[in-house]
Design an enzyme around this catalytic site. Structure first.
Site, mmCIF file in Angstrom:
data_model
loop_
_atom_site.group_PDB
_atom_site.id
_atom_site.type_symbol
_atom_site.label_atom_id
_atom_site.label_comp_id
_atom_site.label_asym_id
_atom_site.label_seq_id
_atom_site.Cartn_x
_atom_site.Cartn_y
_atom_site.Cartn_z
ATOM 1 N N LYS A 69 2.417 -4.482 -14.101
ATOM 2 C CA LYS A 69 2.885 -2.422 -14.558
ATOM 3 C C LYS A 69 3.749 -2.466 -16.059
ATOM 4 O O LYS A 69 3.787 -0.867 -15.761
ATOM 5 C CB LYS A 69 2.889 -2.417 -13.355
ATOM 6 C CG LYS A 69 1.526 -1.821 -12.576
ATOM 7 C CD LYS A 69 1.444 -1.076 -11.080
ATOM 8 C CE LYS A 69 1.170 -2.391 -10.112
ATOM 9 N NZ LYS A 69 1.436 -0.788 -9.034
ATOM 10 N N LYS B 284 6.651 -2.445 -13.847
ATOM 11 C CA LYS B 284 7.396 -1.253 -13.260
ATOM 12 C C LYS B 284 7.987 -2.401 -12.559
ATOM 13 O O LYS B 284 7.622 -3.532 -11.439
ATOM 14 C CB LYS B 284 6.290 -1.339 -11.854
ATOM 15 C CG LYS B 284 6.768 -0.123 -10.758
ATOM 16 C CD LYS B 284 5.402 0.633 -10.776
ATOM 17 C CE LYS B 284 6.053 1.876 -9.484
ATOM 18 N NZ LYS B 284 4.980 2.220 -8.754
HETATM 19 N N1 C2G Z 1 2.749 9.440 -2.406
HETATM 20 C C1 C2G Z 1 3.175 11.030 -1.817
HETATM 21 N N2 C2G Z 1 3.839 11.381 -1.629
HETATM 22 C C2 C2G Z 1 4.996 11.579 -2.739
HETATM 23 C C3 C2G Z 1 4.454 9.973 -3.514
HETATM 24 C C4 C2G Z 1 3.786 9.694 -3.552
HETATM 25 O O1 C2G Z 1 1.513 10.985 -1.063
HETATM 26 N N3 C2G Z 1 6.425 12.070 -2.537
HETATM 27 C C5 C2G Z 1 1.603 8.305 -2.528
HETATM 28 C C6 C2G Z 1 1.157 8.204 -3.681
HETATM 29 O O2 C2G Z 1 -0.017 9.415 -4.340
HETATM 30 C C7 C2G Z 1 0.089 7.174 -3.714
HETATM 31 C C8 C2G Z 1 1.857 6.176 -2.186
HETATM 32 O O3 C2G Z 1 2.126 7.139 -1.796
HETATM 33 O O4 C2G Z 1 -1.589 7.320 -3.170
HETATM 34 C C9 C2G Z 1 2.118 4.965 -2.449
HETATM 35 O O5 C2G Z 1 2.733 5.491 -3.568
HETATM 36 P P1 C2G Z 1 3.628 4.700 -4.710
HETATM 37 O O6 C2G Z 1 4.500 3.496 -4.001
HETATM 38 O O7 C2G Z 1 3.982 5.368 -5.846
HETATM 39 O O8 C2G Z 1 2.005 3.444 -5.435
HETATM 40 P P2 C2G Z 1 1.672 3.366 -7.077
HETATM 41 O O9 C2G Z 1 2.217 3.006 -7.789
HETATM 42 O O10 C2G Z 1 1.169 4.717 -7.319
HETATM 43 O O11 C2G Z 1 0.570 2.437 -6.613
HETATM 44 O O12 C2G Z 1 -3.610 0.424 -6.886
HETATM 45 C C10 C2G Z 1 -2.653 1.771 -7.019
HETATM 46 C C11 C2G Z 1 -1.755 1.048 -6.985
HETATM 47 O O13 C2G Z 1 -1.053 0.290 -6.180
HETATM 48 C C12 C2G Z 1 -0.822 2.689 -6.492
#
Ligand code: C2G
Length: 129
Positions: free
Chosen positions: A44, A46
């Protein structure tokens, strides 16, 4: 048991993640969290600060989480939902609508993100210290 699943990277595990898990744990009997591997994140574009094994360890330490599995690709969600007999797929609402195609397999919901915290903001804060 009513099983809930969610997917993420959880780099620099923070209270936004905890508050998502807390709400999800209240919606079922079991919460499964799929944590993205370093290889999947590289795909990704990332770069994570925390290696996969440590991100998994932190997730497993969270009292709202019952099981942690690896997220290795975008396509595994359907297989995971069937294999783990998932009733509810949930994500934060930055993903709103993106996984509605899973609705033939289970309920799909998107919960409001926790405001004023994100891995990106934490990284920026640390750089200014
Ligand atoms: N999240 C949240 N509040 C935040 C930050 C994140 O509710 N302040 C939630 C995001 O919406 C997500 C989860 O925490 O549902 C994980 O966020 P990330 O680690 O940024 O995951 P992401 O990069 O969105 O990867 O296949 C789906 C991907 O793996 C999602």
């Amino acid at each position: 048991p009513r099983t809930v699943i969610t997917y993420g990277t959880y780099d620099l595990f923070h209270v936004g993640h905890v508050r998502l898990f807390e709400r999800l744990a209240a919606l079922g009997d079991r919460l499964i969290v799929a944590c993205s591997t370093d290889e999947f994140n590289a795909g990704k574009g990332k770069v994570t600060a925390v290696p996969f094994a440590d991100r998994v360890e932190m997730l497993r330490s969270c009292r709202f989480v019952d099981e942690v599995i690896a997220e290795e690709n975008w396509a595994q969600k359907r297989t995971d939902i069937v294999a783990h007999d998932v009733d509810l797929f949930a994500m934060g609402d930055d993903w709103a609508g993106k996984f509605d195609d899973l609705r033939d397999l289970c309920d799909v919901i998107y919960l409001p993100r926790t405001q004023n915290i994100s891995t990106t903001e934490l990284k920026a804060l640390i750089q200014q210290m």
